[in-house]
Scaffold this motif. Structure first.
Motif, PDB file in Angstrom:
ATOM      1  N   GLU A 195       0.935  -1.354  -0.007  1.00 15.59           N
ATOM      2  CA  GLU A 195      -0.035  -0.042  -0.039  1.00 15.59           C
ATOM      3  C   GLU A 195       0.993   1.236   0.030  1.00 15.59           C
ATOM      4  OE1 GLU A 195      -3.430   0.248   0.203  1.00 15.59           O
ATOM      5  OE2 GLU A 195      -3.634  -2.084  -0.143  1.00 15.59           O
ATOM      6  N   ALA A 196       1.912   1.323   0.996  1.00 15.50           N
ATOM      7  CA  ALA A 196       2.867   2.477   1.053  1.00 15.50           C
ATOM      8  C   ALA A 196       3.742   2.521  -0.059  1.00 15.50           C
ATOM      9  CB  ALA A 196       3.423   2.371   2.203  1.00 15.50           C
ATOM     10  N   ASN A 197       4.261   1.525  -0.668  1.00 17.58           N
ATOM     11  CA  ASN A 197       5.409   1.660  -1.536  1.00 17.58           C
ATOM     12  C   ASN A 197       4.761   2.230  -2.542  1.00 17.58           C
ATOM     13  OD1 ASN A 197       8.137   1.049  -2.668  1.00 17.58           O
ATOM     14  ND2 ASN A 197       7.038  -0.429  -3.977  1.00 17.58           N
ATOM     15  N   GLU A 198       5.692   3.060  -3.424  1.00 16.77           N
ATOM     16  CA  GLU A 198       4.932   3.377  -4.707  1.00 16.77           C
ATOM     17  C   GLU A 198       3.900   4.343  -4.613  1.00 16.77           C
ATOM     18  OE1 GLU A 198       7.845   3.827  -7.151  1.00 16.77           O
ATOM     19  OE2 GLU A 198       6.243   3.730  -8.474  1.00 16.77           O
ATOM     20  N   ASN A 199       3.850   4.998  -3.455  1.00 14.77           N
ATOM     21  CA  ASN A 199       2.518   5.738  -3.040  1.00 14.77           C
ATOM     22  C   ASN A 199       2.995   6.892  -2.426  1.00 14.77           C
ATOM     23  OD1 ASN A 199      -0.098   6.440  -3.031  1.00 14.77           O
ATOM     24  ND2 ASN A 199      -0.749   4.707  -1.530  1.00 14.77           N
ATOM     25  N   PHE A 200       2.290   8.102  -2.393  1.00 13.81           N
ATOM     26  CA  PHE A 200       2.450   9.119  -1.957  1.00 13.81           C
ATOM     27  C   PHE A 200       0.971   9.693  -1.495  1.00 13.81           C
ATOM     28  CE2 PHE A 200       3.173  13.578  -0.663  1.00 13.81           C
ATOM     29  CZ  PHE A 200       4.449  13.761   0.208  1.00 13.81           C
ATOM     30  N   THR A 201       0.803  10.137  -0.103  1.00 16.89           N
ATOM     31  CA  THR A 201      -0.355  10.809   0.203  1.00 16.89           C
ATOM     32  C   THR A 201      -0.422  11.563   1.495  1.00 16.89           C
ATOM     33  OG1 THR A 201      -2.839  10.357   0.283  1.00 16.89           O
ATOM     34  CG2 THR A 201      -1.418   8.704   1.671  1.00 16.89           C
ATOM     35  N   VAL A 235       5.567   9.220   3.190  1.00 15.66           N
ATOM     36  CA  VAL A 235       6.668   8.946   2.112  1.00 15.66           C
ATOM     37  C   VAL A 235       7.275   7.511   2.023  1.00 15.66           C
ATOM     38  CG1 VAL A 235       8.912   9.666   1.251  1.00 15.66           C
ATOM     39  CG2 VAL A 235       7.632  11.290   2.528  1.00 15.66           C
ATOM     40  N   PRO A 236       7.028   7.074   0.950  1.00 16.39           N
ATOM     41  CA  PRO A 236       7.671   5.524   0.778  1.00 16.39           C
ATOM     42  C   PRO A 236       9.250   5.197   1.229  1.00 16.39           C
ATOM     43  CG  PRO A 236       7.278   6.425  -1.482  1.00 16.39           C
ATOM     44  CD  PRO A 236       6.814   7.281  -0.504  1.00 16.39           C
TER      45      PRO A 236
ATOM     46  N   PHE B 193       5.562  -1.971   5.537  1.00 14.60           N
ATOM     47  CA  PHE B 193       6.509  -1.303   4.993  1.00 14.60           C
ATOM     48  C   PHE B 193       7.705  -1.258   5.554  1.00 14.60           C
ATOM     49  CE2 PHE B 193       8.815   2.175   3.376  1.00 14.60           C
ATOM     50  CZ  PHE B 193       8.774   2.186   1.884  1.00 14.60           C
TER      51      PHE B 193
ATOM     52  N   MET D 237       9.970   7.093  -5.292  1.00 11.37           N
ATOM     53  CA  MET D 237       9.081   6.363  -6.176  1.00 11.37           C
ATOM     54  C   MET D 237       9.191   6.690  -7.598  1.00 11.37           C
ATOM     55  SD  MET D 237       5.211   8.033  -5.177  1.00 11.37           S
ATOM     56  CE  MET D 237       4.964   9.734  -5.498  1.00 11.37           C
ATOM     57  N   PHE D 242       2.000  14.733  -6.304  1.00  8.44           N
ATOM     58  CA  PHE D 242       1.186  14.859  -5.391  1.00  8.44           C
ATOM     59  C   PHE D 242       1.425  16.287  -5.027  1.00  8.44           C
ATOM     60  CE2 PHE D 242      -0.979  15.532  -1.297  1.00  8.44           C
ATOM     61  CZ  PHE D 242      -1.985  14.700  -1.040  1.00  8.44           C
ATOM     62  N   THR D 281      -1.085   8.927  -4.904  1.00  9.09           N
ATOM     63  CA  THR D 281      -0.455   8.771  -6.288  1.00  9.09           C
ATOM     64  C   THR D 281      -0.966   7.318  -6.805  1.00  9.09           C
ATOM     65  OG1 THR D 281       1.429   8.327  -5.260  1.00  9.09           O
ATOM     66  CG2 THR D 281       1.214  10.532  -5.680  1.00  9.09           C
TER      67      THR D 281
END
Lengths: 336, 336, 336, 336
Positions: A195-201, A235-236, B193, D237, D242, D281
């Motif tokens: 969920e958190a990898n290759e992701n930013f929110t 941040v991943p 993670f 990533m 974002f 993202t």
């Protein structure tokens, strides 16, 4: 030699505490507790294999008193305020890494944490353990409230400019980004790797619990009411906080004068590095440093600060507080 | 137009199935089920926002029969064999992505999965849905056992060389590496993670459940008893499997003859790409391709194969099976 | 106090060396050289900001002799053998991290590195700096050839079982996986973030330069000709090597006897941890430890070993060698 | 059927363009050019193996005219304005992904890009290819300036609120975070895996080239002078942007009214999804969607927007522009 126990030994802050304390020439770790696990510390935290021959134990305050002089509390909030008074009663010194003793006002605590505080008598008197601001109050204390990770980043970045009356105290925007270890070691959907990898929110937009803590400490430290808009992001990466802070200057400023004010404010402080370069989380990863710089962009002040959320944001500053409480040199075990 | 339902809609394989099926010109997704959640699919899987106007529902086999012609089963093992017989009884076709119908032998199933199989009558007759080997048996089937991800990678890499009697069937070493999404969407400590990132490790060494599946299918396909030593590893990436396979040649071989045999074996197969280059998981990420190459190193045959564990290793091949079952062109919705 | 210079200060091994040496109570870093850069070390390596007040300099051997007692060479191969003889001639001690003095045979060097060796006279006599095997030969040496990262992982995993004659020396399969920092700090396409992230691949299959080094050292150490099939892979993480090694036992063995042999072999060695658990790269990240375990799978011996390629695989073992050369306790600065 | 050529085929935007165009039922890719490489496209971009049988070629405008109707320009800035006029002269249509035709004012271009513009006559007339704002101007154009990635994110987030006069046009803070693929495929130190991984930092603070582009387009679109403070950051990533945007409302607003204005502004626009949830993202990765939400925090408007920098931020919107230019349905090949 000071005998030290760690309460709540399964999480990341406990692991980092142990790593740091194993380097401390005047510390002996005598107990690591857990209410849920009983394994050897080298099995629970394989990086400690062969380094600390202890099993996780469920110990009473009295048992802890027999083993230790100082306790580091790595329990979640609420759980912490249930046990800290008992530890203090048996004469132990406590560095509490939870949020339970950070806020002065029980009503604010209840509003943000959703629990009535059960040890309100200590809220006003507990020293907030941010040594760069309150080093003179820490020595000899029995209880220290160790700061939050976002909080330390934000306060260290803003305190010099507020102290120098260079920026307006209202309407400060703190856009903060944290590695995933800040969310702890309890399995949750949003911190799963996939969920958190290759992701930013972003998360907790407008309602993160570090908001009142940042405002309280900056208000106290600067002697003027401070209000912030605080937006945390995930941040991943394992560790690191980067805060990008936007403030309105009170008068015309330039980068040079901002950096001078910050440098002068932290003169003699071993763990704040003021830099001309843009800081990176990688440069402070695994260290107790907070790196800070500032810029002026279109008339706005932009302050950028980084630290390792598990070290300077949690376990490193806890040992820094421990050193000050016990009279050891502030940097002991923290330069590596 | 075929009406399709997806059973167990909260996981990653369901999400990928929906993404693929939304591209399928002859498919209408009419239901996505869950026993634990009831939210809109666009909330559970934000990437589907605005793309599929369905809520997760808890539907009985009879209700599913009224809505759908074909069901994709994304339930865990054991849960799957409890419901699949009922789905078949009401006349639905089922592509089952669980492990429950992959093994022919109930005793082997019980040994590796720790549960007695409750639908043993179907184990011998269910077709194993690896179209590159069994495409002629899939059309018209009511139940297809969709292969495991490690299994497909291993089988696709080895089947040509075993069929050509170029390698010994015993003592084959499969050193396999998988992205973390293969472990599913249920929160667990080792797939957090902060645990899996910046980490590499092996797991289930010598006892991973895909071992008997690999051996059974290769034994069947090649007509000789196959035995493998299978070591899975966890890679800090979302998706992708890389298998490095070591086998003993039956006679002197070179890279050219190995590649020729693999190319010839997969002639006309749209989703296997035999390449001279070392394959990378990134080159097949998000696709239904399996890329394969081979080398000879010091007399040993080294085969390397990659696929996307969620696509060619799960949901892509499921749609490939669906296409064959229903008579659509094999590649429909799968080239993107 | 020993004065130390670092040759080739811009790369990752130099950075890690400096970090470690700053902890060493008996070391003063007096020079860090570079032929291409002249900036302050705190600008080139921002993590060193405020920790080491030196600029990168281009220094001659004579200048280095005036500043230092020991030189750590972090130059690429070929570049290293051009300068090492000059350093030795002026009386400096050298820990060479390049590959130039690891192989005994100039012809083998030329075959694998594509350059004629220009200092062949020293190849036979230079001590290979793997202290777990050759600690008695290291003290007092003027030149130490520091081992390669894959090499140390492989040798430490295999030496005990070869010494105990528990595995066949021919046909050993080493399937090794490394973080990206092993590829160095020079920008290249395949180590760009957007190429290496979310990717897993093999490289140099059958022709990686650590192959002859592994074989030479294991052959020497075990007194029997060793041949390996070595396959390196690139893992999307900064640091860490995981080696999964498959060997044929010489007789029936079990996990217990394998672990006993490895434990007994490394008794008293502070940086090898033999463990019942599957090791993880994360548990040794940033440390000088090599963690090893073993299993028996279908009659094959499977050994798994991990280390941090930049520490135990490069700069940590370099300091370990330095300590032994100079007569400091082996663990100085290396337990953290 | 439209014949399409891609200029500058080695980078990530070219790769994504090819992937998308291979799905387009009315497009034939007839040429992919490069001045530096001549390999097969399946070797340069292994994910395209078996999908596009072309070699990279160095083609003149006249040769391109014989092969193609439309050219996608994936050249760097400056290189683009050298060739685009020649392409237009021979009658080709051009979708230019570089920055060369985005700014209307040659002086502004020179100030930010450090080069005098050599095709100034076209700057005023070239249509800025952001279809959500300028769809009616795009059909039939011979040259389209494809927007920057940060630019599209920022403009799509802000245009509705500026159009509705809900926020002040001056002092808008855009705190933007991007995956590393945005930095391109040319090896550079700061985008090496071992530098960017486990790291977070800001860059080009106060001087990023997308600043004047954002201001120009928002000023034009809203009819009032817009000024922004734009801070880009690098996220470990591959892809995704974002943007967290802070603006001062012109009157009291709440979340509901903000979302209503944004929803109403984008009614009928297929690639903007206005959502109540915080966007991620990951939910738009690999898609042509831009997801937007808004909040009110302490009286400030906070808008959050995400898109895939390589798709909606580059190659996806390029195909969207292509569809509009050529009269194909806007969504063709872009829903996947």
């Amino acid at each position: 030699m000071t005998r030290v126990a760690i309460l709540g030994g399964t999480g990341y802050t406990a692991l980092e505490l142990i790593r740091i304390l194993l380097r401390h020439p005047d510390v002996q770790i005598t107990a690591v507790t857990s209410r849920s696990e009983t394994g050897h510390i080298g099995v629970v935290h394989p990086s400690l294999l062969g380094r600390l021959d202890l099993k996780l134990e469920n110990l009473s305050p009295a048992q802890l008193r027999d083993r230790a002089d100082v306790v580091f509390g790595c329990l979640p909030h609420v759980a912490s305020m249930e046990v800290v008074p008992q530890l203090l009663d048996v004469g132990l010194k406590v560095i509490d890494l939870s949020a339970d003793y950070r806020l002065n006002d029980a009503a604010v605590y209840e509003q943000w944490y959703g629990h009535a505080h059960t040890d309100t008598g200590r809220l006003q008197s507990t020293v907030y353990g941010l040594p760069e601001l309150f080093a003179d109050r820490i020595p000899g204390q029995q209880l220290i409230a160790n700061p939050g990770c976002y909080t330390s980043t934000s306060i260290l970045a803003l305190a010099p400019l507020l102290a120098g009356r260079l920026i307006e105290p209202i309407g400060i925007i703190i856009d903060a980004k944290s590695g995933v270890s800040g969310a702890g070691r309890t399995p949750k959907l949003n911190t799963l790797f996939a969920e958190a990898n290759e992701n930013f929110t972003a998360y907790s937009v407008g309602n993160h619990r570090h908001t009142p803590e940042i405002e309280q400490v900056l208000t106290t430290a600067s002697g003027q009411k401070v209000e912030v808009i605080f937006t945390p992001h995930l941040v991943p990466m394992d560790r690191g906080i980067f805060a990008t802070i936007y403030a309105t200057p009170t008068k015309v400023v330039d980068q040079k004068s901002l950096l001078e004010q910050i440098r002068s404010f932290y003169a003699g402080k071993p763990f704040v590095r003021v830099t001309d370069q843009i800081p990176t989380t990688k440069a402070v990863s695994g260290t107790n440093y907070c790196d800070i710089t500032a810029r002026v962009v279109r008339g706005k002040v932009v302050v950028m600060a980084v630290l390792d959320n598990l070290i300077k944001g949690a376990s490193g500053v806890a040992v820094q507080n421990f050193n000050l409480v016990c009279g050891y040199p502030e940097e002991t075990a923290l330069i590596c």
